[in-house]
Design an enzyme around this catalytic site. Structure first.
Site, PDB file in Angstrom:
ATOM      1  N   TRP A  29       0.808  -1.211   0.000  1.00 28.76           N
ATOM      2  CA  TRP A  29       0.000   0.000   0.000  1.00 28.76           C
ATOM      3  C   TRP A  29       0.845   1.267   0.000  1.00 28.76           C
ATOM      4  O   TRP A  29       0.365   2.351   0.313  1.00 28.76           O
ATOM      5  CB  TRP A  29      -0.971  -0.003   1.178  1.00 28.76           C
ATOM      6  N   GLU A  34     -12.843 -10.969   5.641  1.00 30.17           N
ATOM      7  CA  GLU A  34     -14.077 -10.450   5.045  1.00 30.17           C
ATOM      8  C   GLU A  34     -14.853 -11.614   4.443  1.00 30.17           C
ATOM      9  O   GLU A  34     -14.350 -12.313   3.572  1.00 30.17           O
ATOM     10  CB  GLU A  34     -13.723  -9.428   3.963  1.00 30.17           C
ATOM     11  N   HIS A  78     -18.576  -1.813   4.351  1.00 31.80           N
ATOM     12  CA  HIS A  78     -18.492  -0.928   3.190  1.00 31.80           C
ATOM     13  C   HIS A  78     -19.860  -0.392   2.794  1.00 31.80           C
ATOM     14  O   HIS A  78     -19.969   0.407   1.871  1.00 31.80           O
ATOM     15  CB  HIS A  78     -17.859  -1.666   2.019  1.00 31.80           C
TER      16      HIS A  78
END
Length: 791
Positions: A598, A702, A731
């Site tokens: 990232w 998730e 989300h």
């Protein structure tokens, strides 16, 4: 290299080699799209205001590219949320749950597919102010996952065996016309039909969405015919699936699709765009397709420029020579040394130059970074600067290097400066990496023995509840951070503010009955940036935003040199939070692979070496947390899977060093210290062996959008350690009901033993609102109690 500086040092020829843009950042230099979206979602502004923001951003993008010397300007590269979602809407691939009944697709339905919906949406169609006849309420979002090996996320198309496709959105046509009305002849961009189907999923077991190609192509052909009718000369069709390992069925699908398109719209020239890697075994397929042009990624696969034998004489070759995924300034003279012989063989009339891929993955303009260290800034290039580099190269290749001599000298100076800078290499870091040994990579006991000791230490109930780490970063929290950064809030006042936020959050977690608490991370701006700011070897931007998904933008750190940890980073905040409660308080860290993946990573050493440096720094933090009393330490590796190479033949080498880095940072603790990790947005089947080898005591993942299907991989592998399958899709603004969560947990119990299961949300709660989080977590705790009563 700012825009004004570049144009003043050398003249960019109007007869230069064609310079193409494959797509530009859609978010706006000052994140205008983010603020417009969130204002619209909150009800503060209406659809008209959002649509007008989109119009303005598109016009600015076209004007900027024209000014920078781009001669092939894209349209339809803008999106309010995601280009794959736009494609689903374009072809009418809208699952029944969203209750679309035909006609224009409303913005409400579009955003329900993207984010889920709690209430009853209605209103303007996505992108343009028509009124639809559909409704969608109380529905979850589509599944979201990573776009190839990037940190961008797309909404996964959901298709059925009986799927019907119709032209439901004219967005590509309308945006082409919009540009044309402003005086820009653009090259519209479409996600290719084969890539679209390859990325799709189906709830019908054993069904391959690729079998729907015959039904899908008529919609694509309708769009292409309309574009040709309205004056489009070229259309860019992105088929990045061509850099994957394709079977014969997929290769045949590509042959069939492009033969049909060529036959149906012979007057339209197609630029077939591949990126993120080499064509490899798909080279012959790509070269044989009846298209007018082919784009190659020469950054990820520079060797492709040396393998042009058999390239059709009548085809334009687009050379992706400027890195569309990283922010390092190009060495233009070195690039010219590579390009000049190849272009001499091909002929200038057959060549375009372009970024390797869309510039969606890099920030917009380095000129905004007025506070960045000047030396480091001189090594960088954002979207604007990359287009300037292309314009310079285009002129040099057409008119000779002397035409852009000043720009080339500036590039040479930057390349020399970066190589020679003493800020890049640290002898102490190199010595420490060289001293890594085998015992540093392993826990002292196997998991079964550690689990016994940990259960005695923590004495948690069955199906323990926790969260992933962060709690809502409200406007108040962000304003306080901003005030502190600009000096309007003293260090003492800011610390007190953060302590109050933390204490309030700890008390609330106790009140609702969570078993394992977190401190909320209010002091953290970002899960990677926070650590990078405290590690040597990183630099940070003020405006270097890139889109992760929707309105979620991130500012990746710039990893420019060797990494070390000057001092503890999280110990003080963990100690404060633990002092407020007798319940276990997880310490929260970001893992080395995620920090690497990232960040904008240095390109002068192997990624594996940079990752080991970060792992040693995190290992120091883990050791200090344990010494301070932390019994549970979570090391998030949310991005481990996204770093997988696209070719399976290269997977094992990556997984070996990625798992090694995790074990290196996590294995220096005692048996009674419980190591957690977290992963999100991942298909785990292909890497389950690597996850097992990480040997974390607890992994949270998730799973809510996949209805626990992702647990099949853990069941089939007989994964022995503990797992927290997400039961709450963070989300989406939806608040899931207790019954919805217990239903998911029942599915989890079909795949895992009761002693393995933890209960948690899918991911951190930073982006949600408290009015969503409070009832959702209360429902989650209630679901856990119901599950305990059933067991």
């Amino acid at each position: 290299m700012s825009s004004s500086k570049a144009t003043s040092t050398s003249t960019i020829s109007t007869s230069s080699l064609p310079v193409a843009s494959l797509g530009t950042p859609r978010i706006g230099p000052r994140r205008e799209l983010k603020f417009a979206l969130e204002s619209f979602w909150s009800g503060a502004t209406d659809e008209k205001a959002l649509i007008e923001t989109g119009v303005g951003l598109r016009a600015a993008n076209w004007a900027r590219q024209k000014k920078l010397g781009v001669t092939v300007i894209p349209s339809n590269d803008f999106s309010f949320y995601d280009q794959v979602l736009d494609t689903s809407v374009m072809v009418g691939a809208i699952p029944e749950i969203y209750r679309w009944n035909g006609g224009p697709v409303s913005l409400a339905t579009y955003f329900a597919m993207a984010r889920g919906a709690q209430g009853q949406p209605h209103g303007a169609s996505c992108g343009h102010a028509h009124h639809g006849h559909d409704a969608a309420h109380g529905v979850p979002a589509l599944e979201m996952t990573k776009w190839f090996d990037t940190n961008y996320h797309y909404m996964v198309p959901e298709l059925a065996k009986d799927q019907k496709f119709i032209l439901a959105s004219r967005k590509p046509i309308e945006e082409y016309e919009e540009a044309k009305a402003l005086g820009y002849q653009t090259r519209p961009v479409l996600v290719g039909p084969v890539t679209f189907l390859k990325l799709a999923k189906s709830k019908d077991a054993g069904f391959n969405p690729l079998s729907l190609l015959d039904r899908l192509l008529p919609v694509y052909i309708e769009v292409l015919r309309e574009l040709a009718y309205r004056g489009a000369e070229w259309v860019q069709i992105d088929e990045p699936c061509l850099v994957l390992d394709l079977d014969i069925v997929a290769q045949q699908a590509l042959h069939y699709a492009y033969a049909e398109i060529a036959s149906a719209v012979p007057q339209l020239r197609i630029m077939l765009t591949t990126y993120f890697g080499a064509l490899g075994a798909n080279r012959d397929t790509a070269l044989s397709l009846p298209v007018a042009g082919l784009h190659l990624d020469l950054v990820r696969a520079p060797e492709q420029i040396d393998d042009l034998a058999g390239f059709p004489d009548n085809r334009v070759l687009s050379l992706g020579i400027i890195d569309g995924r990283n922010i390092w300034r190009a060495d233009l003279s070195r690039l010219l040394d590579r390009l000049e012989p190849a272009i001499a063989k091909l002929g200038k009339q057959r060549v375009q130059i372009a970024p390797s891929c869309s510039l969606l993955h890099v920030p917009i303009d380095l000129a905004l970074e007025t506070g960045l260290d000047p030396e480091i800034k001189s090594w960088l290039a954002f979207s604007v600067q990359k287009l300037e580099e292309l314009a310079t190269l285009g002129t040099a290749l057409a008119d000779g290097r002397r035409a852009v001599e000043a720009n080339l000298k500036a590039s040479d100076r930057a390349a020399t400066s970066r190589k020679a800078s003493p800020r890049i290499h640290d002898a102490k870091v190199a010595a420490r990496v060289a001293g890594i040994n085998e015992p540093m990579r392993f826990r002292s006991s196997i998991f079964a023995e550690r689990a016994t000791v940990q259960r005695e230490r923590f004495n948690l109930p069955a199906f323990p509840t926790t969260t992933i780490g962060s709690f809502p970063q409200t406007a108040d929290v962000r304003n306080a951070r901003s005030a502190h950064a600009r000096g309007a809030l003293t260090d003492e006042a800011y610390k007190l503010y953060l302590q109050n936020q933390t204490a309030r959050t700890v008390r609330w977690q106790e009140d609702i009955g969570l078993d394992v608490l977190v401190h909320g991370e209010f002091e953290r701006n970002d899960m990677v940036q926070y650590f990078g700011e405290q590690l040597a070897g990183f630099a940070f931007t003020a405006h270097g935003w890139v889109q992760s998904y929707g309105s979620r933008y991130v500012r990746p750190p710039v990893l420019f040199g060797d990494v070390s940890r000057p001092k503890p980073m999280t110990v003080e905040w963990w100690q404060y939070a633990q002092s407020l409660t007798k319940k276990p308080m997880k310490a929260m860290l970001t893992g080395p692979v995620t920090i690497l993946n990232w960040s904008f990573v240095r390109d002068d050493i192997p990624r594996s070496e940079a990752c080991r440096q970060i792992a040693l720094a995190i290992r120091d933090e883990v050791t200090d947390l344990e010494a301070a009393g932390a019994g549970m330490i979570q090391i998030d590796e949310a991005a481990l899977r996204e770093g997988l190479p696209l070719r399976k033949s290269e997977w094992q080498a990556y997984l070996d060093w990625a798992v090694d880095a995790f074990r290196l940072c996590s294995s220096g603790v005692r048996d009674e210290t419980q190591i957690h990790t977290h992963m999100c947005y991942s298909e785990f089947n292909d890497i389950i062996g690597a996850i097992g080898a990480m040997d974390a005591d607890v992994i949270s993942i998730e799973t809510s959008r996949s209805k626990m299907e992702l647990l099949d991989a853990f069941r089939d592998y007989r994964y022995p350690n503990e797992i927290g399958p997400g039961v709450y899709d963070i989300h989406s603004p939806r608040v899931p009901e207790i019954g919805e969560m217990t239903g998911l947990l029942k599915l989890a119990r079909q795949r895992l033993s009761d002693t393995q299961i933890w209960i948690n949300p899918d991911c951190g709660l930073k982006t949600r609102k408290w009015e969503e989080v409070r009832p959702a977590l209360a429902n989650m705790v209630a679901a856990a109690r119901e599950l305990r009563a059933m067991a």
